[in-house]
Scaffold this motif. Structure first.
Motif, PDB file in Angstrom:
ATOM      1  N   CYS A   1     -29.603   5.366 -43.288  1.00  0.00           N
ATOM      2  CA  CYS A   1     -30.971   4.943 -42.454  1.00  0.00           C
ATOM      3  C   CYS A   1     -32.163   5.305 -42.761  1.00  0.00           C
ATOM      4  O   CYS A   1     -32.454   6.487 -43.264  1.00  0.00           O
ATOM      5  CB  CYS A   1     -30.645   5.513 -41.007  1.00  0.00           C
TER       6      CYS A   1
ATOM      7  N   HIS B   1     -34.284   7.602 -40.114  1.00  0.00           N
ATOM      8  CA  HIS B   1     -33.911   8.920 -39.710  1.00  0.00           C
ATOM      9  C   HIS B   1     -33.216   9.699 -40.908  1.00  0.00           C
ATOM     10  O   HIS B   1     -32.549   8.864 -41.656  1.00  0.00           O
ATOM     11  CB  HIS B   1     -33.250   9.054 -38.386  1.00  0.00           C
TER      12      HIS B   1
ATOM     13  N   CYS C   1     -29.003   0.966 -36.531  1.00  0.00           N
ATOM     14  CA  CYS C   1     -28.458   2.223 -36.894  1.00  0.00           C
ATOM     15  C   CYS C   1     -27.837   3.029 -35.551  1.00  0.00           C
ATOM     16  O   CYS C   1     -28.475   2.944 -34.360  1.00  0.00           O
ATOM     17  CB  CYS C   1     -29.562   3.080 -37.391  1.00  0.00           C
TER      18      CYS C   1
ATOM     19  N   GLY D   1     -27.300   6.329 -35.671  1.00  0.00           N
ATOM     20  CA  GLY D   1     -27.862   7.471 -35.473  1.00  0.00           C
ATOM     21  C   GLY D   1     -28.963   7.625 -34.649  1.00  0.00           C
ATOM     22  O   GLY D   1     -29.436   8.313 -33.789  1.00  0.00           O
ATOM     23  N   CYS D   2     -30.033   6.558 -34.749  1.00  0.00           N
ATOM     24  CA  CYS D   2     -31.098   6.578 -34.335  1.00  0.00           C
ATOM     25  C   CYS D   2     -31.433   5.449 -33.325  1.00  0.00           C
ATOM     26  O   CYS D   2     -32.663   5.176 -32.605  1.00  0.00           O
ATOM     27  CB  CYS D   2     -32.437   6.741 -35.172  1.00  0.00           C
TER      28      CYS D   2
HETATM   29 ZN   LIG Z   1     -31.243   5.951 -37.893  1.00  0.00          ZN
END
Ligand SMILES: [Zn+2]
Length: 589
Positions: free
Chosen positions: A35, A38, A56, A58-59
């Motif tokens: 990503c 992040h 994403c 993750g974020c």
């Molecule tokens: Zn991310």
């Protein structure tokens, strides 16, 4: 008429836009990347050509080509539109411009001022002579739109007012100043930039957002104005979001996989002129150690970092240059970048060097750049050859803090060994000092690793667990719906789900502000490689568990009223229902 947005979306795929910024890897039918928004070690950024979107895990950032470019480049929507239109070969002038806001007017007034300064320069042989004496060629001057502000008080403001701009907007753009802050009368305003070479600072879609002006007038002793004068921060200019020359450098930074950071405009212009187009300059801007600025936009160095983690800092070879180098290095290291430093003779800046020597010599300087830790270490060893104790002290004070900023254990080890070899100090002693230092100042980096969002843990409370299962079901339903294959089953599932929710699905999504796009991505990620039977088996299990949860909740609500015979009866019925479902008597049809 088809809007420019739609036309651009027809011409550009999400894959080609995203992959022009970061490398995408194809895994089965999905496109993955680390990503850009992040910090992560394993890719959780997904791109779907089918849905023309990215997401994403993750974020949680997601969207289409426009939001990607906005986010990546730190642009507003119109800036992203401008960039993507150019990429798609679409002329935005063919479309009617919607109503303009303040920012549009600021961009317009800056553009008009740039043209005015450019014209001034072409009519001013003295200023042109100066630029040529510094080694600049015509092409570079016009490419970077250099200009000239005359030695007059109201030259620009008179021109701009004549062009129909209000004093208010000219003032907001930072082009004029009031004699006195409280002054209401605009007749008493004057041009901020006078007798200066004008360097327009542009955002990454090449819109002029600020100026840096270099004084060209005579020396007036103590009354001489500052050599450099920059625009103040305005609604379109934030010093921490842009670097000089970035609009011309970004493609080259990505392609060459490193950037060169210089201090002055001249350094940058000459560097670009001899083909080092991956150069950006700090002048007129300010660097921060955060990827995001206080306004949640990407910071200047944060954007450079996204294009490539490798940076070479080429500042002046004097004391001031060295301390600026150290400051910039710490910021870049904090962003997780790999930082190298060029070595220039004292008193020489890159512009002087390039003008004096040639492209090949500059290439050598770049090639011989050293990692910041080695660079500082070498300086100390050179300077204090004969004083080992001093060297030890300086290594602790000046070198080890940089080791602490490294984000990789392997790198730390490597540099500890290097320092030990070069200085003769044992690794043990260095490690000990490092530990002490670490206790004093090391930041704890938060770990951003992601967990599988679909495994509800047993310790979760009912609500959380219910929510997770619902998310899963919704993602699954809309994912399958897009495939258009299991419509009959889906209709049944939706109906069943709606009886549990006690409302129709779309109302539920709306009321709970659920982003189904995001959920579809999550589902697709975890199930796209699984067999059909497995997917549908899971789906049934989840539906079953959701029903049990909803019944359990109902039963729980009744627990305090079990004295009431009616409640008691219903409570028992629910218990039986739950047992039945648990024992396999479950059918959602
Ligand atoms: Zn991310």
């Amino acid at each position: 008429m088809n809007s420019p947005v739609n036309q651009i979306k027809e011409r550009l795929t999400i894959e080609e836009v995203v992959s022009s910024y970061i490398p995408l890897v194809k895994v089965g039918n999905t496109l993955k990347a680390k990503c850009p928004f992040h910090n992560e070690k394993t890719p959780s950024f997904f791109v779907s050509n089918e849905r023309k979107s990215y997401y994403c895990f993750g974020c949680s950032k997601g969207g289409d080509i426009f939001s990607f470019v906005e986010e990546f480049e730190g642009l507003d929507f119109k800036g992203a539109l401008k960039l993507l239109a150019e990429k798609a070969n679409i002329n935005l002038n063919d479309f009617q411009v919607e109503n303009t806001d303040e920012k549009d007017n600021l961009f317009k007034v800056m553009e008009e001022a740039t043209r005015f300064f450019e014209k001034n320069l072409s009519l001013n042989p003295e200023a042109l002579k100066y630029l040529k004496s510094r080694g600049l060629e015509e092409n570079t001057i016009s490419e970077f739109r250099l200009g000239f502000a005359k030695d007059e008080w109201r030259d620009l403001v008179t021109y701009l007012v004549g062009k129909g701009f209000s004093h208010e907007i000219i003032l907001r753009a930072g082009l004029i100043k009031k004699k006195d802050e409280n002054e209401k009368n605009y007749d008493r305003t004057y041009d901020r930039f006078r007798f200066r070479i004008m360097f327009p600072i542009m955002d990454s879609s090449s819109r002029v957002i600020a100026f840096s002006g270099r004084y060209l007038g005579p020396d007036k002793g103590e009354m001489t104005p500052a050599k450099y004068l920059n625009s103040p921060e305005t609604p379109i200019f934030s010093k921490s979001e842009v670097l000089y020359g970035l609009h011309k450098a970004k493609d080259s930074i990505r392609k060459n996989n490193f950037s060169i950071l210089v201090e002055g405009q001249m350094d940058l212009l000459l560097s670009h002129q001899i083909g080092f187009k991956n150069t950006v300059a700090t002048s007129g801007t300010a660097m921060t150690g955060e990827v995001l600025t206080k306004d949640k936009n990407v910071s200047n160095l944060g954007l450079v970092r996204r294009l490539s983690p490798n940076i070479i800092i080429a500042f002046d070879g004097d004391k001031a240059g060295l301390s600026a180098t150290e400051r910039a290095s710490k910021i870049a290291l904090n962003l997780g970048m790999d930082v190298k430093i060029t070595k220039l003779q004292e008193g020489i800046d890159p512009a002087d060097f390039i003008k004096e020597y040639d492209k090949e010599e500059w290439k050598k300087v770049i090639k011989n750049s050293k990692h910041i830790i080695e660079f500082i270490l070498n300086n100390i060893l050179d300077e204090f050859k004969s004083d080992p104790r001093k060297i030890g002290k300086l290594i602790r004070e000046k070198v080890l803090p940089y080791v602490l900023l490294l984000q990789s254990g392997i790198d730390m080890n490597f540099f500890l060994r290097l320092i030990s070899e070069k200085s003769g100090i044992s690794i043990d002693a260095l490690t000990q000092d490092l530990d002490t230092l670490s206790l004093e100042q090391k930041n704890n980096f938060k770990n951003n690793e992601t967990v599988n969002p679909f495994i509800p843990s047993k310790e979760e409370n009912l609500e959380d667990r219910e929510r997770k299962i619902l998310n899963y079901l919704i993602g699954m339903i809309f994912w399958q719906k897009e495939k258009d294959e299991h419509n009959n089953e889906l209709i049944k599932i939706i109906k069943y789900l709606e009886t549990i929710l006690n409302q129709d699905l779309y109302t539920f999504l709306l009321n709970n502000k659920i982003n189904k796009e995001e959920l579809v991505f999550k589902t697709e990620e975890f199930y796209s490689n699984k067999e059909e039977g497995f997917v549908w088996g899971d789906l049934t299990d989840m539906l079953k568990e959701l029903k049990i949860l909803s019944l359990s909740k109902k039963a729980k609500d009744m627990e305090n009223d079990l004295n009431n015979i009616d409640v008691f009866k219903e409570f028992n019925l629910i218990k039986i229902q739950i047992e039945d479902i648990k024992n396999g008597r479950f059918n959602f049809e």
